[in-house]
Design an enzyme around this catalytic site. Structure first.
Site, PDB file in Angstrom:
ATOM      1  N   PHE A  20      48.539  46.265  39.227  1.00  0.00           N
ATOM      2  CA  PHE A  20      49.209  45.013  38.872  1.00  0.00           C
ATOM      3  C   PHE A  20      48.425  43.779  39.330  1.00  0.00           C
ATOM      4  O   PHE A  20      48.935  42.910  40.012  1.00  0.00           O
ATOM      5  CB  PHE A  20      50.605  45.028  39.524  1.00  0.00           C
ATOM      6  CG  PHE A  20      51.654  44.204  38.840  1.00  0.00           C
ATOM      7  CD1 PHE A  20      52.250  44.637  37.670  1.00  0.00           C
ATOM      8  CD2 PHE A  20      52.073  42.992  39.377  1.00  0.00           C
ATOM      9  CE1 PHE A  20      53.258  43.881  37.060  1.00  0.00           C
ATOM     10  CE2 PHE A  20      53.071  42.220  38.773  1.00  0.00           C
ATOM     11  CZ  PHE A  20      53.668  42.672  37.616  1.00  0.00           C
TER      12      PHE A  20
ATOM     13  N   GLU B  12      50.535  53.254  43.355  1.00  0.00           N
ATOM     14  CA  GLU B  12      49.412  52.440  42.911  1.00  0.00           C
ATOM     15  C   GLU B  12      48.219  52.376  43.871  1.00  0.00           C
ATOM     16  O   GLU B  12      47.074  52.341  43.421  1.00  0.00           O
ATOM     17  CB  GLU B  12      49.883  51.002  42.645  1.00  0.00           C
ATOM     18  CG  GLU B  12      50.854  50.869  41.499  1.00  0.00           C
ATOM     19  CD  GLU B  12      51.541  49.520  41.501  1.00  0.00           C
ATOM     20  OE1 GLU B  12      52.434  49.319  42.344  1.00  0.00           O
ATOM     21  OE2 GLU B  12      51.166  48.666  40.692  1.00  0.00           O
TER      22      GLU B  12
ATOM     23  N   ARG C 298      49.778  38.825  42.301  1.00  0.00           N
ATOM     24  CA  ARG C 298      49.386  39.989  43.097  1.00  0.00           C
ATOM     25  C   ARG C 298      47.866  40.032  43.254  1.00  0.00           C
ATOM     26  O   ARG C 298      47.355  40.418  44.302  1.00  0.00           O
ATOM     27  CB  ARG C 298      49.929  41.285  42.494  1.00  0.00           C
ATOM     28  CG  ARG C 298      49.683  42.512  43.367  1.00  0.00           C
ATOM     29  CD  ARG C 298      50.484  43.722  42.932  1.00  0.00           C
ATOM     30  NE  ARG C 298      51.855  43.677  43.386  1.00  0.00           N
ATOM     31  CZ  ARG C 298      52.296  44.164  44.555  1.00  0.00           C
ATOM     32  NH1 ARG C 298      51.464  44.748  45.390  1.00  0.00           N
ATOM     33  NH2 ARG C 298      53.553  44.063  44.891  1.00  0.00           N
TER      34      ARG C 298
ATOM     35  N   GLN D  97      60.174  51.811  31.319  1.00  0.00           N
ATOM     36  CA  GLN D  97      60.187  51.823  32.781  1.00  0.00           C
ATOM     37  C   GLN D  97      61.313  50.933  33.309  1.00  0.00           C
ATOM     38  O   GLN D  97      61.507  50.841  34.514  1.00  0.00           O
ATOM     39  CB  GLN D  97      58.857  51.303  33.339  1.00  0.00           C
ATOM     40  CG  GLN D  97      57.707  52.292  33.263  1.00  0.00           C
ATOM     41  CD  GLN D  97      56.396  51.690  33.726  1.00  0.00           C
ATOM     42  OE1 GLN D  97      55.475  51.551  32.934  1.00  0.00           O
ATOM     43  NE2 GLN D  97      56.286  51.316  35.003  1.00  0.00           N
TER      44      GLN D  97
HETATM   45  N1  MTE Z   1      52.075  58.637  37.967  1.00  0.00           N
HETATM   46  C1  MTE Z   1      52.282  59.265  36.786  1.00  0.00           C
HETATM   47  N2  MTE Z   1      52.103  60.588  36.727  1.00  0.00           N
HETATM   48  N3  MTE Z   1      52.637  58.570  35.670  1.00  0.00           N
HETATM   49  C2  MTE Z   1      52.809  57.201  35.688  1.00  0.00           C
HETATM   50  O1  MTE Z   1      53.142  56.597  34.674  1.00  0.00           O
HETATM   51  N4  MTE Z   1      52.726  55.141  37.052  1.00  0.00           N
HETATM   52  C3  MTE Z   1      52.151  54.505  38.234  1.00  0.00           C
HETATM   53  C4  MTE Z   1      52.431  55.333  39.483  1.00  0.00           C
HETATM   54  N5  MTE Z   1      52.090  56.707  39.266  1.00  0.00           N
HETATM   55  C5  MTE Z   1      52.588  56.516  36.930  1.00  0.00           C
HETATM   56  C6  MTE Z   1      52.246  57.302  38.062  1.00  0.00           C
HETATM   57  C7  MTE Z   1      52.647  53.153  38.456  1.00  0.00           C
HETATM   58  S1  MTE Z   1      51.932  51.867  37.620  1.00  0.00           S
HETATM   59  C8  MTE Z   1      53.640  52.884  39.356  1.00  0.00           C
HETATM   60  S2  MTE Z   1      54.144  51.312  39.665  1.00  0.00           S
HETATM   61  C9  MTE Z   1      54.323  53.965  40.081  1.00  0.00           C
HETATM   62  O2  MTE Z   1      53.829  55.255  39.746  1.00  0.00           O
HETATM   63  C10 MTE Z   1      55.810  53.896  39.770  1.00  0.00           C
HETATM   64  O3  MTE Z   1      56.521  54.913  40.340  1.00  0.00           O
HETATM   65  P1  MTE Z   1      56.992  54.904  41.872  1.00  0.00           P
HETATM   66  O4  MTE Z   1      57.479  53.528  42.185  1.00  0.00           O
HETATM   67  O5  MTE Z   1      58.075  55.907  41.910  1.00  0.00           O
HETATM   68  O6  MTE Z   1      55.800  55.276  42.678  1.00  0.00           O
HETATM   69 MO1  MOS Z   2      53.346  49.813  37.963  1.00  0.00          MO
HETATM   70  S1  MOS Z   2      51.838  48.634  37.197  1.00  0.00           S
HETATM   71  O1  MOS Z   2      53.972  48.499  38.936  1.00  0.00           O
HETATM   72  O2  MOS Z   2      54.386  49.917  36.622  1.00  0.00           O
END
Ligand code: MTE
Ligand code: MOS
Length: 774
Positions: A342, A720, A308, A195
């Protein structure tokens, strides 16, 4: 705009056309990498001998810490984490040696040939023992507003308690993976399931002892990350890079599922203590919360996660006197790490427990008690850390969802049902979420982009964000097409690569589209300004009379048109060709960093978040008191995503986040034995929700008409926040349990509410209720 643009990989995801690291064509001479792990939670490495392992046919490298050319260090924030153990191991699953061979079988043979002598040392593998021995990973934190102790003392009503919330396995479908290919001179090409490509690049460079410009990291997509690849993908990339460097050949590592579950960290389990003072209406007057998290063996992101949690211990509620303290404890387990929310979910579970208990003690409807305590106008708009809750949509969402979910009627129906049934009980709960958007480490709030328009009118957009299924690339594609006024089919989002966009932050904190989307717009604005200047000149010359001004040029519908003189226009494709001949650059880098945020960690004061996302869920469950099984009968969600960048994708994020949260609060239970062995290390012992567990009646709605001018195209982050709406499922189960003893006894309750917990607590409450009747 590009409403409901199909997820750019939707078809590839279901046909197998989407390429993950393990699907990449094999480079010539590819080797398999394997990690040899510690079987002890804590031990001294007395001696080892790798000679026999190195002699196994087909084996090209068996390496220990001594063979790492650069720094043996992968701690992302604090440098307290080694890539390979040196003289001590501190958890089961810690990497001690790495092997590269032609085949997986040869790796296994070599592993068996390694001779190691461990001298076991005392290990701490549970949070209470860590707290008893005082093993902190760093100084405790504290945020205080007012005098909560005095407020609680003076309050007409008081309550106190303890809450345990469990760990959670990320269960991304693609396990940690990396493919490293050495290049000419000091040069390493890395495909990683990370990531955070820039951090992976930095750490690979450090362990090889090279500058960062020698390492290129590329990420096309992850098969899910959920926070578990924010820091912990780095290890796999570094192991593969060290092996590739030692052998001069490409090396691929893809962890087996069980190994991934054993080796990598999870959501932090928390043990929290609370005290609250409130009045006869259920209004909170003072609250103190003490959060304790299980950090595991090293620091990783534990303090940012604790922070957080502390900043979300208020959830949606204004508490005039509030203190939150937090500690991260060290245990002999893999270092726990980021996971969707988080720390937010762990913090919110405590205040939601408090509000739920207040309602039960007063015999009030919890949905009303929640509403009473919502942040509202000043002086009840400021959080315990001093940020004012602006553009607060909580009351609007509450009003609407009470109506659309028929909450009151259904609560009455649930009560009537419970009066008629002895062994089956129903419960209903409404829980809200307010989630702060921004990295609380302020400098991380930045993003870069690189946009190229080619002379055929097609566009290649690169940015620093990582696609992990959440639809970021699709949103970026929509943003670029809308800003250029062209068909999205002309826009391709290229694989994220540190050589195209440098020094980026992790795709995390839900801010991927917020930050990268704005960086892309910034790059496009630069190109459009150049295009507009040249085209305005051309239009003016051709038309004579009043000149065309660059600012009047509109990019829409595949045309570039003078808004004042609509007859002066050109197709985007023709304009691009003409501009190329005029020697105008059709490429630009973009950058973005939001203004107006800042957070004083020491003082516990500031504006850590650019804005908040809001949502409310209502969940209804039926529990079987004899088996502990529950069904989730209906869920209503109303969530605020501003002006949605893509309603279909946002809905998917809300449903997916909610269901993942549902797993955390119900069936997902992580267990270690007294030695620190993970007992739940495969899908047969660890139960994540499946498609069949998605509530049959799931009604998700997006709050309409709430543009968020702080963000790209008035949108809001969504990744999230919906996770935490699943607390409604947990509290609905508690509500059902509580009905056993007529809502007069507080159920003993922790998280997750597994079948065992439900059945044992139902038994206790039934016995209590029986003895009360006698
Ligand atoms: N959705 C999918 N399908 N797969 C993922 O790994 N990660 C989540 C969320 N949604 C995730 C997901 C997490 S922990 C975060 S922080 C955000 O997606 C990150 O992506 P964004 O900042 O583009 O929303
Ligand atoms: Mo999401 S826990 O901030 O990768």
């Amino acid at each position: 705009m590009s409403a409901d643009l199909l997820h750019e990989s939707a078809i590839g995801h279901v046909t197998g056309g989407a390429v993950y690291i393990d699907d990449l064509p094999h480079p010539e001479h590819l080797l398999v990498g394997k990690i040899v792990c510690s079987p002890h939670a804590h031990a001294r490495i007395a001696s080892y001998d790798l000679a026999a392992a190195r002699a196994v046919p087909g084996v090209l490298a068996v390496l220990s810490a001594a063979d790492i050319p650069g720094a043996n260090q992968v701690g992302p924030v604090v440098h307290d984490e080694v890539l390979l153990a040196t003289d001590e191991v501190t958890f089961i699953g810690q990497a001690v040696f790495i092997i590269a061979a032609e085949t997986e079988d040869q790796c296994r043979t070599a592993e068996r040939a390694i001779r190691v002598t461990y001298e076991p040392l005392p290990a701490i593998v549970d949070l209470r023992s860590a707290m008893a021995t005082g093993a902190l990973l760093g100084p405790p934190r504290r945020i205080v507003n007012g005098d909560p102790v005095a407020a609680i003392r003076k309050a007409p009503h008081r309550l106190a308690g303890e809450l345990e919330t469990g760990a959670q396995e990320h269960w991304y479908l693609e396990t940690q993976a990396a493919l490293c290919t050495p290049g000419e001179g000091p040069r390493m090409n890395v495909f990683s399931s990370t990531q955070h490509p820039s951090e992976t690049q930095a750490l690979v460079a450090e362990v090889l002892g090279w500058p960062r410009n020698a390492v290129e990291v590329e990420v096309r997509r992850l098969g899910g990350g959920f926070g578990g690849k924010e820091t912990q993908a780095n290890h796999t990339a570094c192991w593969a890079a060290v092996l590739a460097h030692a052998t001069g050949r490409p090396v691929k590592i893809r962890l087996f599922r069980d190994d991934d579950m054993i080796m990598t960290g999870k959501r932090h389990r928390f043990l929290s203590h609370y005290e609250a003072g409130f009045d006869g209406d259920g209004l909170l007057l003072g609250v103190t919360i003490e959060l304790n998290s299980d950090g595991g063996a090293t620091t990783d992101l534990s303090f940012a996660i604790l922070e957080r949690a502390m900043l979300h211990a208020d959830n949606c509620y204004h508490v005039p006197a509030f203190s939150v303290t937090g500690s991260v404890w060290k245990t002999n387990l893999p270092s726990n790490t980021a996971f969707r929310g988080f720390g937010g979910p762990q913090g919110m579970a405590v205040i939601e427990t408090i509000v739920d208990r207040v309602a039960r003690e007063l015999g009030r409807d919890p949905a009303e008690v929640r509403r009473k305590n919502f942040y509202r106008e000043a002086p009840c708009a400021t959080t315990h850390y001093g940020q004012v809750v602006e553009d607060n949509h909580l009351s609007v969402i509450h009003d609407r969802i009470l109506a659309t979910s028929s909450y009151r009627e259904r609560r009455a129906a649930v009560a009537a049902f419970n009066a008629r049934h002895e062994f089956v009980k129903r419960g209903i709960a409404l829980t809200p979420v307010k989630f702060g958007i921004s990295f609380t480490t302020t400098f991380l709030n930045q993003a870069g982009a690189l946009v190229h328009i080619y002379t055929d009118g097609s566009v290649l957009v690169s940015h620093g964000g990582v696609e992990m299924g959440q639809g970021l690339y699709t949103k970026i594609r929509g943003i670029a097409a809308a800003e250029l006024g062209i068909d999205p089919a002309l826009v391709r989002v290229g694989a994220t690569n540190t050589a195209r966009v440098p020094n980026t932050s992790a795709t995390a904190a839900s801010s991927g589209a917020d930050l990268n989307g704005m960086a892309v717009k910034n790059a496009i604005d630069a190109i459009k300004a150049r295009m507009a200047d040249a085209l305005a000149g051309k239009f003016s010359q051709q038309a004579g009379g009043e000149a065309t001004r660059p600012v009047d040029l509109a990019f829409a519908g595949g045309m570039i048109t003078d808004g004042k003189h609509p007859d002066r226009s050109m197709t985007f494709g023709a304009a691009v060709q003409w501009l190329y001949l005029q020697r105008i650059s059709l490429s630009a880098a973009g950058f973005f960093s939001p203004e107006g945020i800042g957070w004083d960690r020491e003082a516990g004061r500031g504006r850590p978040f650019l804005y908040y996302a809001f949502g409310i869920a209502v969940s209804e469950v039926t529990i079987d008191l004899l088996t502990g099984a529950h069904t989730l009968d209906r869920v209503d969600i109303l969530h605020d995503v501003g002006d949605s960048l893509n309603p279909m994708i946002d809905r998917g994020q809300i449903e997916g986040g909610f269901v993942q949260g549902m797993g955390w609060v119900t069936t997902e239970e992580i267990l270690w034995d007294a030695r620190g062995t993970l007992l739940t290390h495969s899908p047969d012992t660890y139960k994540i929700p499946t498609a069949g567990d998605v509530p049959a009646d799931l009604r998700v709605a997006l709050l309409e008409g709430v543009p968020n001018p702080r963000v790209i195209r008035n949108s809001k982050a969504v990744g999230e926040p919906p996770f935490m709406l699943a607390l409604s499922v947990w509290l609905a189960i508690k509500d059902a349990l509580s009905a056993i003893a007529g809502h007069a006894v507080e159920p003993l309750f922790s998280l997750p509410a597994t079948r065992e917990r439900i059945v044992l607590e139902a038994e206790r409450l039934r016995t209590l209720a029986r003895s009360e009747r006698q």
